[in-house]
Design a protein around this motif. Structure first.
Motif, PDB file in Angstrom:
ATOM      1  N   THR A 102       0.860  -1.137   0.035  1.00 31.23           N
ATOM      2  CA  THR A 102       0.030   0.149   0.023  1.00 31.23           C
ATOM      3  C   THR A 102       0.903   1.133   0.199  1.00 31.23           C
ATOM      4  N   VAL A 103       2.040   1.026  -0.095  1.00 32.26           N
ATOM      5  CA  VAL A 103       2.950   2.241  -0.203  1.00 32.26           C
ATOM      6  C   VAL A 103       3.522   2.155  -1.474  1.00 32.26           C
ATOM      7  N   PRO A 104       4.377   3.235  -1.995  1.00 31.92           N
ATOM      8  CA  PRO A 104       4.929   3.610  -3.075  1.00 31.92           C
ATOM      9  C   PRO A 104       6.422   2.736  -2.992  1.00 31.92           C
ATOM     10  N   TYR A 105       6.984   2.088  -3.936  1.00 37.73           N
ATOM     11  CA  TYR A 105       8.328   1.404  -3.973  1.00 37.73           C
ATOM     12  C   TYR A 105       9.295   2.456  -4.092  1.00 37.73           C
ATOM     13  N   PRO A 106      10.538   2.572  -3.555  1.00 38.40           N
ATOM     14  CA  PRO A 106      11.665   3.331  -3.925  1.00 38.40           C
ATOM     15  C   PRO A 106      11.840   3.485  -5.323  1.00 38.40           C
ATOM     16  N   GLY A 107      11.925   4.729  -6.048  1.00 37.98           N
ATOM     17  CA  GLY A 107      12.071   4.853  -7.311  1.00 37.98           C
ATOM     18  C   GLY A 107      10.859   4.622  -8.452  1.00 37.98           C
TER      19      GLY A 107
END
Length: 186
Positions: A102-107
């Motif tokens: 539910t959270v964005p991945y780095p990059g």
């Protein structure tokens, strides 16, 4: 101001969700079209320039159930409009259906759209008389957006449907949804 509308199934379900939300809260709900999956977040800018982040900060959006973002009370005028609403920002990340979280991945690339108080998206049309009205997000309202992929790499997400519901009345459909309500790369 339009007073007679038939609630759609989405609006009726959303009214129930809105009724169960915290009293006096302004909120939005997002749902995806087809097999599209996104991770999204939302912020609201008040007329005084204060930015209010929605709760939750980010969540996964799919077609299975609308996800609700709560802003808390933002204030309403005498006619129910919100003099404190300045703009709404939606920020999303495209997610493959098999990727969870539910959270964005780095990059991971993100895409946003800013919907200002003066934007035409907030106009509704009364179905019998055809009168236009402006329905802004405010206390005791929930704005419902349906998102979909566009196939355009530069602007890959767009709003394909939108309604607003509030406690005690049926939903109003926003009538001016078109291709220019696409998200741009951040």
């Amino acid at each position: 101001m339009p007073t007679l509308r038939r609630p759609t199934a989405l609006a009726a379900a959303a009214t129930l969700v809105c009724a169960l939300s915290a009293a006096h809260a302004a909120s939005i709900s997002l749902i995806a079209s087809g097999d599209d999956v996104f991770v999204c977040g939302a912020t609201l800018t008040r007329a005084d320039g204060a930015v209010v982040a929605a709760t939750p900060e980010h969540t996964r959006i799919s077609r299975y159930a609308p996800e609700v973002f709560d802003f808390g009370a933002i204030g309403a005028g005498e006619d129910g409009s919100s003099p404190n609403f300045s703009s709404l920002r939606l920020r999303c990340w495209i997610r493959a259906p098999l990727l969870h979280g539910t959270v964005p991945y780095p990059g991971e690339p993100s895409y946003s759209i800013d919907l200002h108080r003066t934007d035409g998206i907030w106009r509704t049309r009364e179905p019998l008389l055809g009168a236009l009205a402006v329905e802004l997000p405010g206390d005791d309202t929930q704005v419902h957006f349906q998102l979909a992929h566009t196939g355009d790499e530069a602007r890959p997400i767009r709003i394909v449907d939108a309604t607003i519901t509030s406690l005690g009345r049926a939903g109003y459909r926003y009538g001016l949804i078109d291709r220019h309500y696409a998200f741009s790369a951040d």
